[in-house]
Design an enzyme around this catalytic site. Structure first.
Site, PDB file in Angstrom:
ATOM      1  N   ALA A 196       1.228  -0.439   0.157  1.00 33.45           N
ATOM      2  CA  ALA A 196       0.187  -0.324  -0.062  1.00 33.45           C
ATOM      3  C   ALA A 196       0.615   1.224   0.189  1.00 33.45           C
ATOM      4  O   ALA A 196       1.619   1.000   0.559  1.00 33.45           O
ATOM      5  CB  ALA A 196      -0.534   0.093   1.284  1.00 33.45           C
ATOM      6  N   GLY A 233       0.996  -5.098   0.783  1.00 34.35           N
ATOM      7  CA  GLY A 233       0.035  -4.834  -0.098  1.00 34.35           C
ATOM      8  C   GLY A 233       0.243  -5.171  -1.700  1.00 34.35           C
ATOM      9  O   GLY A 233      -0.849  -6.373  -1.891  1.00 34.35           O
ATOM     10  N   GLU A 242      -0.215  -9.173  -0.357  1.00 36.29           N
ATOM     11  CA  GLU A 242      -2.229  -9.644  -0.764  1.00 36.29           C
ATOM     12  C   GLU A 242      -2.510  -8.604  -2.189  1.00 36.29           C
ATOM     13  O   GLU A 242      -3.801  -9.718  -2.302  1.00 36.29           O
ATOM     14  CB  GLU A 242      -2.396  -8.147   0.528  1.00 36.29           C
ATOM     15  CG  GLU A 242      -1.891  -9.015   2.195  1.00 36.29           C
ATOM     16  CD  GLU A 242      -2.021  -6.973   2.822  1.00 36.29           C
ATOM     17  OE1 GLU A 242      -2.100  -6.224   2.430  1.00 36.29           O
ATOM     18  OE2 GLU A 242      -2.604  -7.636   4.198  1.00 36.29           O
ATOM     19  N   GLU A 254       4.487  -5.245   7.343  1.00 37.41           N
ATOM     20  CA  GLU A 254       3.645  -4.151   8.168  1.00 37.41           C
ATOM     21  C   GLU A 254       4.639  -3.611   9.309  1.00 37.41           C
ATOM     22  O   GLU A 254       4.545  -3.013   9.961  1.00 37.41           O
ATOM     23  CB  GLU A 254       2.746  -4.879   8.224  1.00 37.41           C
ATOM     24  CG  GLU A 254       1.297  -4.111   6.483  1.00 37.41           C
ATOM     25  CD  GLU A 254       2.202  -5.645   5.655  1.00 37.41           C
ATOM     26  OE1 GLU A 254       2.819  -6.479   6.001  1.00 37.41           O
ATOM     27  OE2 GLU A 254       1.208  -5.581   4.725  1.00 37.41           O
TER      28      GLU A 254
HETATM   29  N1  CAA Z   1       4.791   3.464  -0.796  1.00 38.34           N
HETATM   30  C1  CAA Z   1       5.278   4.189  -0.783  1.00 38.34           C
HETATM   31  N2  CAA Z   1       6.523   4.325  -1.670  1.00 38.34           N
HETATM   32  C2  CAA Z   1       6.808   3.023  -1.541  1.00 38.34           C
HETATM   33  C3  CAA Z   1       6.509   2.543  -1.224  1.00 38.34           C
HETATM   34  C4  CAA Z   1       6.163   1.822  -0.647  1.00 38.34           C
HETATM   35  N3  CAA Z   1       5.334   1.015  -0.314  1.00 38.34           N
HETATM   36  N4  CAA Z   1       8.038   1.587  -1.705  1.00 38.34           N
HETATM   37  C5  CAA Z   1       8.914   2.076  -2.456  1.00 38.34           C
HETATM   38  N5  CAA Z   1       8.294   3.356  -2.614  1.00 38.34           N
HETATM   39  C6  CAA Z   1       8.415   4.423  -3.158  1.00 38.34           C
HETATM   40  C7  CAA Z   1      10.074   4.839  -2.426  1.00 38.34           C
HETATM   41  O1  CAA Z   1       9.721   5.539  -1.766  1.00 38.34           O
HETATM   42  C8  CAA Z   1      10.492   5.227  -3.711  1.00 38.34           C
HETATM   43  O2  CAA Z   1      10.820   7.213  -3.267  1.00 38.34           O
HETATM   44  P1  CAA Z   1      11.321   8.466  -3.465  1.00 38.34           P
HETATM   45  O3  CAA Z   1      12.328   7.502  -5.089  1.00 38.34           O
HETATM   46  O4  CAA Z   1      10.147   9.292  -4.276  1.00 38.34           O
HETATM   47  O5  CAA Z   1      12.360   8.357  -2.359  1.00 38.34           O
HETATM   48  C9  CAA Z   1      11.106   4.277  -4.574  1.00 38.34           C
HETATM   49  O6  CAA Z   1       9.720   3.727  -4.313  1.00 38.34           O
HETATM   50  C10 CAA Z   1      11.685   3.051  -4.526  1.00 38.34           C
HETATM   51  O7  CAA Z   1      12.414   2.566  -2.905  1.00 38.34           O
HETATM   52  P2  CAA Z   1      13.217   2.597  -2.389  1.00 38.34           P
HETATM   53  O8  CAA Z   1      14.223   3.470  -2.510  1.00 38.34           O
HETATM   54  O9  CAA Z   1      13.317   2.520  -0.668  1.00 38.34           O
HETATM   55  O10 CAA Z   1      14.207   1.670  -2.981  1.00 38.34           O
HETATM   56  P3  CAA Z   1      14.740   0.212  -2.652  1.00 38.34           P
HETATM   57  O11 CAA Z   1      15.188  -0.640  -3.813  1.00 38.34           O
HETATM   58  O12 CAA Z   1      16.366   0.493  -2.365  1.00 38.34           O
HETATM   59  O13 CAA Z   1      13.949  -0.810  -1.576  1.00 38.34           O
HETATM   60  C11 CAA Z   1      11.761  -1.894  -0.933  1.00 38.34           C
HETATM   61  C12 CAA Z   1      13.178  -1.476  -2.142  1.00 38.34           C
HETATM   62  C13 CAA Z   1      13.215  -2.646  -0.360  1.00 38.34           C
HETATM   63  C14 CAA Z   1      10.721  -2.647  -1.104  1.00 38.34           C
HETATM   64  C15 CAA Z   1      11.861  -0.202  -0.034  1.00 38.34           C
HETATM   65  O14 CAA Z   1      11.441   0.625  -1.144  1.00 38.34           O
HETATM   66  C16 CAA Z   1      10.520  -0.726   1.122  1.00 38.34           C
HETATM   67  O15 CAA Z   1      10.706  -1.348   2.327  1.00 38.34           O
HETATM   68  N6  CAA Z   1       9.090  -0.327   0.523  1.00 38.34           N
HETATM   69  C17 CAA Z   1       8.330  -0.562   1.636  1.00 38.34           C
HETATM   70  C18 CAA Z   1       7.646  -2.115   1.634  1.00 38.34           C
HETATM   71  C19 CAA Z   1       6.816  -2.249   2.714  1.00 38.34           C
HETATM   72  O16 CAA Z   1       6.488  -1.542   3.868  1.00 38.34           O
HETATM   73  N7  CAA Z   1       5.327  -2.484   2.498  1.00 38.34           N
HETATM   74  C20 CAA Z   1       4.287  -3.005   2.663  1.00 38.34           C
HETATM   75  C21 CAA Z   1       3.556  -1.121   3.209  1.00 38.34           C
HETATM   76  S1  CAA Z   1       2.130  -1.058   3.923  1.00 38.34           S
HETATM   77  C22 CAA Z   1       1.076  -2.286   3.231  1.00 38.34           C
HETATM   78  O17 CAA Z   1       1.060  -2.545   2.642  1.00 38.34           O
HETATM   79  C23 CAA Z   1      -0.574  -2.440   4.470  1.00 38.34           C
HETATM   80  C24 CAA Z   1      -1.111  -3.509   3.896  1.00 38.34           C
HETATM   81  O18 CAA Z   1      -1.391  -4.489   4.208  1.00 38.34           O
HETATM   82  C25 CAA Z   1      -2.176  -3.684   2.716  1.00 38.34           C
END
Ligand code: CAA
Length: 329
Positions: free
Chosen positions: A104, A147, A150, A170
């Protein structure tokens, strides 16, 4: 009077010809209809040699396909459109090589409150995916996190590229999976694995996902989409009605007790005998050889794929079943 073989050939020829006409007459229109011009966060295409596979590509590469609300509204619309289109047999949802979806959209939800989530029904759009009657296949390359994982689990089948990474991280940001992760994951991979994944936030790769039953097959990255389209096309060779009923029946296994699931299955199974998917050809044999002159009527059962399923042979007042297929067992 024509022989059984002639009747069969005539029936086969007629149906195959009709089918071909329908495909060629409508495929052009389908391509135009699914213009992606109106979408900002997804790309939509009709693919496959018969143009009967709906392909949806998540398209926010800079945000690793984070599932913001506008993306999900578009995804829901595209899925509903394909579901309503009788030319489409199956739907594929995919991302790009780096990410299926990284979850998400964290930036979008960072100011959400309990009250705003409840009032607005946060993530309500996701239900469009689970309400789809047609098979949806997730083709997962790269990250399928939170998400994203999911969303893949909302699909009916998951194929993965060998570099795919799954996870429910999460917990790292102080929340829990909110789009089915705590409920679907244990049903698909068992309690201990699901607990480990949800409580640690650790990622796991495509081969582990396959081993635990979350993913059905793993392919080289560049082969994934091609193989997923082949799977969708294979499903598309079957009766759309029977495919829909089969999907409903399998999904019932996740919704109910074994006893009621078996009842649901049995009544659906019985119901298939009342569908037009069983094609009947009738033949009154007058020209068969003398020894069979007591045969008064023959009914040939065809599947919608035009395979002969069985024969009913009526001998004066009795009816005998010549079994060709386990469906008549
Ligand atoms: N939401 C919004 N933006 C996201 C994102 C997310 N879930 N995941 C990555 N991005 C964005 C980053 O902010 C970044 O944008 P900017 O360049 O503008 O800063 C871009 O994507 C690239 O991301 P990274 O620089 O972090 O890329 P990376 O290769 O270094 O790392 C990653 C990749 C490990 C996937 C890391 O991005 C990450 O950990 N992302 C979050 C994953 C996460 O926590 N997901 C769960 C979300 S909560 C949820 O999903 C709730 C639910 O159950 C519905």
């Amino acid at each position: 009077m024509a022989s059984v073989a002639t009747v069969t050939r005539a029936l086969l020829g007629k149906n195959v010809l009709n089918k071909c006409k329908v495909v060629s007459a409508t495929s052009q229109a389908s391509i135009k209809f699914y213009s992606t011009a109106s979408y900002e966060n997804i790309k939509v295409e009709v693919v496959g040699s018969k143009k009967n596979v709906g392909l949806i590509q998540l398209n926010r590469p800079k945000a690793l396909n984070a599932l913001c609300k506008p993306l999900f509204v578009e995804l829901g619309k595209a899925v509903n459109d394909f579901d309503a289109d009788s030319n489409i047999a199956a739907i594929i949802i995919t991302g790009n090589e780096k990410a299926f979806a990284a979850g998400a959209d964290i930036k979008e939800m960072q100011n959400n409150t309990y009250s705003s989530n409840t009032k607005q029904g946060f993530l309500r759009e996701w239900e469009d995916i689970s309400n789809c009657g047609k098979p949806i296949i997730a083709a997962v390359n790269g990250f399928a996190l939170g998400g994203g994982c999911e969303l893949a689990m909302l699909c009916d089948i998951i194929y993965a590229g060998e570099k795919a990474k799954f996870g429910q991280p999460e917990i790292n940001i102080g929340t829990i999976p909110g789009a089915g992760g705590t409920q679907r994951l244990p049903r698909y991979v068992g309690k201990s694995k699901a607990m480990e994944i949800v409580l640690t936030g650790n990622f796991f790769d495509a081969h582990e996902a396959e081993k635990m039953g979350l993913v059905s097959k793993v392919f080289p990255v560049e082969k994934l989409l091609e193989e997923t389209i082949k799977l969708a096309e294979r499903i598309g060779t079957h009766s759309p009605l029977i495919v829909k009923l089969a999907k409903q029946a399998v999904n019932q296994a996740y919704e109910t007790t074994l006893k009621s699931g078996l009842q649901f299955e049995k009544s659906t199974f019985y119901g298939t005998f009342a569908t037009v998917s069983l094609i009947f050809a009738f033949y009154t044999p007058k020209s068969l050889n003398e020894s069979s002159s007591y045969i008064t009527f023959v009914t040939i059962f065809y599947s919608s794929e035009l395979k002969v399923l069985g024969l009913h042979v009526y001998l004066q007042n009795s009816c005998y079943l010549l079994q060709h297929n386990p469906i008549f067992g």
